[in-house]
Motif scaffolding. Structure first.
Motif, PDB file in Angstrom:
ATOM      1  N   LYS A   1      18.400 -16.352  23.677  1.00 38.80           N
ATOM      2  CA  LYS A   1      19.164 -15.718  22.593  1.00 38.80           C
ATOM      3  C   LYS A   1      19.475 -16.710  21.487  1.00 38.80           C
ATOM      4  O   LYS A   1      19.426 -16.370  20.294  1.00 38.80           O
TER       5      LYS A   1
ATOM      6  N   GLU B   1      22.102 -10.228  33.159  1.00 33.81           N
ATOM      7  CA  GLU B   1      22.354 -11.255  32.154  1.00 33.81           C
ATOM      8  C   GLU B   1      21.066 -12.033  31.927  1.00 33.81           C
ATOM      9  O   GLU B   1      20.512 -12.593  32.870  1.00 33.81           O
TER      10      GLU B   1
ATOM     11  N   ASP C   1      24.897  -8.657  29.788  1.00 34.21           N
ATOM     12  CA  ASP C   1      24.205  -8.164  28.597  1.00 34.21           C
ATOM     13  C   ASP C   1      23.935  -6.671  28.662  1.00 34.21           C
ATOM     14  O   ASP C   1      23.889  -5.997  27.632  1.00 34.21           O
TER      15      ASP C   1
ATOM     16  N   ILE D   1      17.419  -5.726  25.482  1.00 34.35           N
ATOM     17  CA  ILE D   1      17.298  -7.089  26.010  1.00 34.35           C
ATOM     18  C   ILE D   1      15.880  -7.417  26.482  1.00 34.35           C
ATOM     19  O   ILE D   1      15.628  -8.517  26.960  1.00 34.35           O
TER      20      ILE D   1
ATOM     21  N   HIS E   1      28.493 -13.363  31.417  1.00 33.26           N
ATOM     22  CA  HIS E   1      28.664 -12.386  30.344  1.00 33.26           C
ATOM     23  C   HIS E   1      27.537 -11.369  30.447  1.00 33.26           C
ATOM     24  O   HIS E   1      26.397 -11.660  30.090  1.00 33.26           O
TER      25      HIS E   1
ATOM     26  N   VAL F   1      20.536 -17.291  28.285  1.00 29.31           N
ATOM     27  CA  VAL F   1      21.249 -17.494  27.019  1.00 29.31           C
ATOM     28  C   VAL F   1      20.455 -18.373  26.060  1.00 29.31           C
ATOM     29  O   VAL F   1      20.562 -18.235  24.831  1.00 29.31           O
TER      30      VAL F   1
ATOM     31  N   TYR G   1      14.000 -10.724  25.673  1.00 31.26           N
ATOM     32  CA  TYR G   1      14.448 -11.992  26.252  1.00 31.26           C
ATOM     33  C   TYR G   1      13.896 -12.225  27.658  1.00 31.26           C
ATOM     34  O   TYR G   1      14.152 -13.273  28.254  1.00 31.26           O
TER      35      TYR G   1
ATOM     36  N   ARG H   1      31.004  -2.318  29.891  1.00 32.76           N
ATOM     37  CA  ARG H   1      29.719  -3.006  29.720  1.00 32.76           C
ATOM     38  C   ARG H   1      29.116  -3.491  31.037  1.00 32.76           C
ATOM     39  O   ARG H   1      28.023  -4.062  31.045  1.00 32.76           O
ATOM     40  N   SER H   2      29.825  -3.313  32.128  1.00 33.71           N
ATOM     41  CA  SER H   2      29.328  -3.784  33.426  1.00 33.71           C
ATOM     42  C   SER H   2      29.535  -2.713  34.480  1.00 33.71           C
ATOM     43  O   SER H   2      30.098  -1.649  34.205  1.00 33.71           O
TER      44      SER H   2
END
Length: 203
Positions: free
Chosen positions: A190, A184, A101, A126, A99, A187, A129, A67-68
């Motif tokens: 979200k 990222e 995204d 994403i 974390h 948050v 956001y 994921r990264s």
């Protein structure tokens, strides 16, 4: 928890792959670092598992590698480092969890006399956001979104402007079009979305 204010430009000293996991050895300042504490490496929150001769090690599981952008690191690569924030610290950037995204690709880089403008792809998952003048973490760097894809345009992107300090102290100083970065989003956005879409009785 982090703020997205990079404290140091470190370097990958070693990468040991173990099946679907890996152990990273990172060269950087280890003064005051303790086993078990969290350090953000290119915006990914990792746990320190060893400290030796100006380096620290961290284990990275398969989920994080997939994921990264950490899975593509090789010895000699520079990395952005930030230790976790203390409750008494000033919030210099914005709330960053470490974390990731999504990953994205640098599309273009336009140098100005004293700063650079960088355009980066914005994945559909994403995009909702991200707002103009809002915050986003790119490889763990707290940045302000200076421009966004026009409404109705095909292919999402956003732009950030990098001041000399950011160019000098982070990996974005040398990143070029085609290279992949970790993203990222805020948050808080979200959490707000989740509260709006979940019926009151199910919260």
């Amino acid at each position: 928890m982090f703020t997205g204010i990079v404290a140091e430009l470190g370097e990958v000293a070693g990468v040991d792959h173990h099946g679907d996991a890996a152990r990273l050895t990172i060269r950087g300042s280890t003064e005051g670092v303790a086993l078990g504490e969290s350090i953000a490496v290119n915006g990914v929150c990792l746990t320190v598992t060893g400290i030796l001769d100006g380096t620290f090690t961290a284990d990275v599981m398969g989920e994080t590698l997939s994921r990264s952008g950490l899975g593509a690191l090789t010895p000699g690569n520079p990395v952005n480092l930030e230790r976790s924030v203390r409750l008494a610290d000033r919030m210099g950037g914005h709330l960053v969890q470490g974390h990731v995204d999504a990953t994205a690709t640098i599309i273009a880089r336009t140098p100005a006399e004293h700063w650079d403008q960088v355009r980066i792809t914005l994945p559909d998952g994403i995009a909702r956001y991200v707002v103009e003048k809002g915050s986003i973490a790119v490889d763990g760097i707290s940045l302000t979104v200076s421009a966004l894809t026009p409404p109705g345009a095909v292919g999402g992107w956003f732009e950030v402007c990098l001041i000399p300090e950011t160019l000098k102290r982070t990996t974005l100083g040398t990143r070029q079009p085609g290279e992949v970065v970790n993203l990222e989003v805020d948050v808080i956005a979200k959490y707000v979305e989740r509260m709006l879409i979940i019926p009151e009785g199910d919260k």
